[in-house]
Design an enzyme around this catalytic site. Structure first.
Site, short mmCIF file in Angstrom:
data_model
loop_
_atom_site.label_atom_id
_atom_site.label_comp_id
_atom_site.label_asym_id
_atom_site.label_seq_id
_atom_site.Cartn_x
_atom_site.Cartn_y
_atom_site.Cartn_z
N GLU A 16 -63.21 -16.15 -25.25
CA GLU A 16 -64.34 -16.89 -24.85
C GLU A 16 -65.56 -16.99 -25.82
OE1 GLU A 16 -65.55 -18.02 -21.28
OE2 GLU A 16 -64.35 -16.53 -19.96
N PRO A 17 -65.60 -17.80 -26.83
CA PRO A 17 -66.31 -17.98 -27.86
C PRO A 17 -67.60 -18.69 -27.87
CG PRO A 17 -64.53 -19.53 -28.26
CD PRO A 17 -64.46 -18.92 -26.95
N GLU A 18 -68.06 -19.04 -26.50
CA GLU A 18 -69.18 -20.03 -26.37
C GLU A 18 -70.61 -19.44 -27.08
OE1 GLU A 18 -66.89 -19.22 -24.22
OE2 GLU A 18 -66.63 -20.48 -22.61
N LEU A 19 -70.76 -18.21 -26.96
CA LEU A 19 -72.05 -17.86 -27.35
C LEU A 19 -72.12 -17.95 -29.05
CD1 LEU A 19 -72.22 -16.72 -24.70
CD2 LEU A 19 -73.27 -14.56 -25.46
#
Length: 273
Positions: free
Chosen positions: A134-137
């Site tokens: 989850e690379p969103e940040l």
């Protein structure tokens, strides 16, 4: 009915839903969200379907929600983002709430919103080459469906989300409790279908009620309220818009998504150095 972005077929008592945009790494766009919901409606209404498998066409499960479409639409502010995030959230959580068992068959990348979709399924079978994350940040975005803390605990969830790790191997995902089985890549779909076939032999009322009992346990612990609260926070993040997200999207609009991802990765590569 016809579908634009997915394939849907029924094999005996098992429905197979295939995310079918391989030229875009099966990125989940607005059209695909509509197709997924229509397919889940069909599976729910079909008494002959007793289990559902979701997989991706080509060499990937999915790269997540379609950032190229987002760059083109340029949503801005809470009013623009509220229906988008609501639709994203509700579609992913349908796999959790479907009265029939759902199994994710994952090969290749399974990232961001697609990772959340795999987590929302009751079971996940992954290939040796599958990659979760989850690379969103890393590019200034929030998390739409914050299931991770409920499946792996807060310490591990914070580490994964804060670092934006998008290279979690199938074996590590299994150790973290995100995957049930890891098999050879060529065997993933066959294994998921075989598992679904086994579940289809169980009395559907008993399986439905047992799934409800397990899900209800999480509801009593407050998962539903927590996920809604996290969605509201994500709406604040996207509505306000971070500096990183604006820069990422501007590069994506001017130079393409690959250039934006390269910009993101270069920043974090320098930080590691």
């Amino acid at each position: 009915m016809g579908y634009q972005t997915i394939l849907y077929e029924v094999r005996g008592a098992v429905a197979l839903l295939t995310l079918n945009r391989p030229e875009r790494v099966n990125a989940i766009n607005a059209a695909m969200l509509g197709d997924i919901n229509a397919a889940l409606d069909a599976a729910q209404a079909d008494e002959g379907v007793r289990a559902l498998v979701v997989t991706g066409a080509g060499n990937a499960f999915s790269s997540g929600f379609d950032l190229r479409e987002q760059a083109e639409r340029q949503p801005s502010g809470v009013d623009d983002w509220r229906p988008i995030l609501r639709h994203d959230f509700d579609t992913v959580m349908r796999f959790w709430h479907l009265s029939k068992p759902t199994i994710a068959a994952v090969c290749g990348p399974c990232l961001a919103g697609a990772c959340e979709l795999s987590l929302a399924c009751d079971l996940t079978v992954a290939g040796e080459g599958a990659m979760f994350g989850e690379p969103e940040l890393r590019f200034g975005a929030g998390i739409v469906v914050l299931l991770l803390p409920w499946l792996m605990g807060p310490k591990r969830a914070k580490h994964l989300l804060f670092t934006g790790d998008d290279r979690i191997s199938a074996r590590r995902a299994e150790a973290l409790g995100l995957v049930n089985e890891v098999v050879a890549d060529a065997e993933v779909l066959d294994r998921a279908l075989a598992l679904a076939g086994t579940l289809a032999l169980i009395d559907p009322m008993v399986l439905r009620q047992t799934k409800h009992a397990i899900n209800r346990s999480y509801e009593i612990m407050g998962m539903g309220d927590a996920l809604e609260a996290a969605l509201a926070i994500d709406l604040e993040i996207e509505g306000e818009g971070s500096v990183d997200k604006r820069e990422f999207m501007e590069i994506a609009r001017r130079q393409g998504l690959r250039a934006a991802i390269a910009w993101r990765d270069t920043r974090f590569g320098k930080a590691r150095g």
